[in-house]
Scaffold this motif. Structure first.
Motif, PDB file in Angstrom:
ATOM      1  N   LEU A 171      43.646  37.324  22.892  1.00 21.75           N
ATOM      2  CA  LEU A 171      44.628  37.383  23.963  1.00 21.75           C
ATOM      3  C   LEU A 171      44.924  38.825  24.347  1.00 21.75           C
ATOM      4  O   LEU A 171      44.597  39.762  23.617  1.00 21.75           O
ATOM      5  N   TYR A 172      45.563  38.992  25.505  1.00 25.30           N
ATOM      6  CA  TYR A 172      45.900  40.307  26.039  1.00 25.30           C
ATOM      7  C   TYR A 172      47.405  40.537  25.930  1.00 25.30           C
ATOM      8  O   TYR A 172      48.195  39.582  26.000  1.00 25.30           O
ATOM      9  N   LEU A 173      47.806  41.775  25.800  1.00 24.43           N
ATOM     10  CA  LEU A 173      49.222  42.139  25.770  1.00 24.43           C
ATOM     11  C   LEU A 173      49.595  42.744  27.115  1.00 24.43           C
ATOM     12  O   LEU A 173      48.932  43.677  27.589  1.00 24.43           O
ATOM     13  N   SER A 183      63.857  54.138  23.504  1.00 20.96           N
ATOM     14  CA  SER A 183      64.163  53.215  22.414  1.00 20.96           C
ATOM     15  C   SER A 183      62.988  52.322  22.024  1.00 20.96           C
ATOM     16  O   SER A 183      63.092  51.550  21.064  1.00 20.96           O
ATOM     17  N   ALA A 184      61.870  52.422  22.752  1.00 18.57           N
ATOM     18  CA  ALA A 184      60.757  51.474  22.571  1.00 18.57           C
ATOM     19  C   ALA A 184      59.771  51.936  21.499  1.00 18.57           C
ATOM     20  O   ALA A 184      58.550  51.869  21.687  1.00 18.57           O
ATOM     21  N   LYS A 185      60.276  52.375  20.358  1.00 19.18           N
ATOM     22  CA  LYS A 185      59.409  52.891  19.298  1.00 19.18           C
ATOM     23  C   LYS A 185      58.398  51.844  18.820  1.00 19.18           C
ATOM     24  O   LYS A 185      57.213  52.127  18.653  1.00 19.18           O
ATOM     25  N   LYS A 186      58.873  50.615  18.615  1.00 22.28           N
ATOM     26  CA  LYS A 186      58.009  49.545  18.109  1.00 22.28           C
ATOM     27  C   LYS A 186      56.889  49.234  19.092  1.00 22.28           C
ATOM     28  O   LYS A 186      55.730  49.062  18.696  1.00 22.28           O
ATOM     29  N   LEU A 187      57.224  49.170  20.393  1.00 24.06           N
ATOM     30  CA  LEU A 187      56.209  48.879  21.401  1.00 24.06           C
ATOM     31  C   LEU A 187      55.201  50.016  21.503  1.00 24.06           C
ATOM     32  O   LEU A 187      53.996  49.778  21.664  1.00 24.06           O
ATOM     33  N   LYS A 188      55.668  51.244  21.410  1.00 23.19           N
ATOM     34  CA  LYS A 188      54.750  52.384  21.443  1.00 23.19           C
ATOM     35  C   LYS A 188      53.754  52.308  20.284  1.00 23.19           C
ATOM     36  O   LYS A 188      52.562  52.603  20.452  1.00 23.19           O
ATOM     37  N   GLU A 189      54.223  51.899  19.121  1.00 22.02           N
ATOM     38  CA  GLU A 189      53.323  51.746  17.966  1.00 22.02           C
ATOM     39  C   GLU A 189      52.271  50.674  18.234  1.00 22.02           C
ATOM     40  O   GLU A 189      51.103  50.813  17.865  1.00 22.02           O
ATOM     41  N   VAL A 190      52.686  49.581  18.886  1.00 22.19           N
ATOM     42  CA  VAL A 190      51.747  48.506  19.230  1.00 22.19           C
ATOM     43  C   VAL A 190      50.698  49.015  20.212  1.00 22.19           C
ATOM     44  O   VAL A 190      49.498  48.737  20.066  1.00 22.19           O
ATOM     45  N   VAL A 191      51.118  49.760  21.213  1.00 25.80           N
ATOM     46  CA  VAL A 191      50.184  50.275  22.220  1.00 25.80           C
ATOM     47  C   VAL A 191      49.186  51.239  21.579  1.00 25.80           C
ATOM     48  O   VAL A 191      47.983  51.219  21.905  1.00 25.80           O
ATOM     49  N   GLU A 192      49.647  52.065  20.668  1.00 32.61           N
ATOM     50  CA  GLU A 192      48.732  52.960  19.949  1.00 32.61           C
ATOM     51  C   GLU A 192      47.703  52.161  19.148  1.00 32.61           C
ATOM     52  O   GLU A 192      46.536  52.530  19.077  1.00 32.61           O
ATOM     53  N   TYR A 193      48.154  51.072  18.563  1.00 37.66           N
ATOM     54  CA  TYR A 193      47.307  50.259  17.684  1.00 37.66           C
ATOM     55  C   TYR A 193      46.322  49.368  18.441  1.00 37.66           C
ATOM     56  O   TYR A 193      45.158  49.226  18.050  1.00 37.66           O
ATOM     57  N   ALA A 194      46.763  48.764  19.531  1.00 35.71           N
ATOM     58  CA  ALA A 194      45.963  47.750  20.224  1.00 35.71           C
ATOM     59  C   ALA A 194      44.779  48.371  20.958  1.00 35.71           C
ATOM     60  O   ALA A 194      44.889  49.460  21.531  1.00 35.71           O
ATOM     61  N   PRO A 195      43.626  47.686  20.971  1.00 37.74           N
ATOM     62  CA  PRO A 195      42.493  48.174  21.770  1.00 37.74           C
ATOM     63  C   PRO A 195      42.867  48.214  23.251  1.00 37.74           C
ATOM     64  O   PRO A 195      43.501  47.272  23.755  1.00 37.74           O
ATOM     65  N   LEU A 196      42.485  49.271  23.927  1.00 39.62           N
ATOM     66  CA  LEU A 196      42.749  49.366  25.364  1.00 39.62           C
ATOM     67  C   LEU A 196      42.144  48.178  26.100  1.00 39.62           C
ATOM     68  O   LEU A 196      42.692  47.722  27.115  1.00 39.62           O
ATOM     69  N   GLU A 197      41.039  47.652  25.581  1.00 43.26           N
ATOM     70  CA  GLU A 197      40.352  46.524  26.205  1.00 43.26           C
ATOM     71  C   GLU A 197      41.136  45.223  26.132  1.00 43.26           C
ATOM     72  O   GLU A 197      40.727  44.216  26.696  1.00 43.26           O
ATOM     73  N   GLN A 198      42.293  45.232  25.453  1.00 45.23           N
ATOM     74  CA  GLN A 198      43.134  44.039  25.399  1.00 45.23           C
ATOM     75  C   GLN A 198      44.552  44.297  25.911  1.00 45.23           C
ATOM     76  O   GLN A 198      45.489  43.578  25.584  1.00 45.23           O
ATOM     77  N   LEU A 199      44.675  45.319  26.758  1.00 47.35           N
ATOM     78  CA  LEU A 199      45.951  45.606  27.406  1.00 47.35           C
ATOM     79  C   LEU A 199      45.820  45.406  28.911  1.00 47.35           C
ATOM     80  O   LEU A 199      44.787  45.714  29.489  1.00 47.35           O
TER      81      LEU A 199
END
Length: 256
Positions: A171-173, A183-199
């Motif tokens: 799935l894609y995010l 305040s979006a520290k958690k989301l920033k961590e997810v974006v760093e982690y997730a493959p660009l090909e699934q964003l």
């Protein structure tokens, strides 16, 4: 070109200048938009907009806040509507536990039924999930085993553990203005982690404008701010983010 995979230009917030704003976003580099239904009425408007504007496509479905009034006939209607050429997804559907109503059991029933519409029609899903991480994940897992056709977790708001589960299912995010918030520290961590090909990029217009326009009416014109933040987190250019996200969205949504 920018592909805004989640906007609500059918919303009354654009009632006075909808034509102008849609013309402006086209002139400013937005190539494609998915207008996403949230009620029966807004779904009808989303489809109408998709048939009026060549660059707009429609997602059809009912947001969890509006499921109490749904009937089996509405599911049949969605199945028929899904046959329209410009309809590319079922959404926005899902679970929202922020408020007490609708009751969680009711939300789950209609989430399952709309997931079944997606399975029957062969369309991907656009999933809303707020304060319902585990229940959403379990229902999606259950339905993916039955032959679902992919989808987007809209306005992804959970941590890396939940992100990993969705990414492993292919799935894609959906990433929008929230990623620019301090305040979006958690989301920033997810974006760093997730493959660009699934964003994929999204606005949720007229809601969730990014910095520096937070609190104002949102539009696809703000997506470069989102792309710039993703680019910063990944150490690449904003242009690359926009290009890859566009290809991701086309790969998912244009499979008819």
């Amino acid at each position: 070109m920018i592909f805004d995979t989640h906007a609500h230009y059918d919303d009354e917030a654009y009632e006075e200048d909808r034509e102008d704003i849609l013309k402006l976003i086209r002139q400013d580099g937005v190539g494609l938009v998915t207008d996403v239904g949230a009620t029966i009425a807004s779904t009808k408007k989303a489809v109408a907009l998709s048939e009026q504007y060549d660059f707009i496509y429609a997602a059809i479905g009912v947001h969890p806040e509006g499921v109490e009034e749904l009937t089996a006939q509405d599911m049949d209607w969605l199945c028929e509507l899904a046959k329209r050429e410009k309809v590319v997804a079922i959404g926005e559907i899902g679970l929202d536990y922020y408020y007490e109503d609708p009751k969680r059991d009711i939300q789950k029933i209609w989430f399952r039924k709309q997931l079944e519409v997606a399975r029957k029609t062969g369309l991907p899903v656009v999933i809303h999930s707020r304060d319902a991480a585990r229940d959403t994940l379990e229902l999606v897992k259950e339905c993916m085993k039955e032959g679902m056709h992919g989808g987007i977790i809209h306005c992804f708001s959970y941590g890396k553990e939940i992100a990993r589960e969705y990414l492993n299912m292919g799935l894609y995010l959906g990433i929008g203005g929230v990623v620019t918030f301090k305040s979006a520290k958690k989301l920033k961590e997810v974006v760093e982690y997730a493959p660009l090909e699934q964003l994929v990029l999204e606005t949720d217009s007229p809601y969730l404008s990014p910095e520096p326009n937070r609190g104002k009416r949102n539009s696809s014109l703000n997506l470069p701010y989102v792309a710039a933040m993703i680019a910063e987190l990944k150490g690449i250019s904003g242009e690359e983010v926009i290009a890859v996200a566009e290809e991701n969205a086309k790969r998912l949504l244009f499979r008819k």
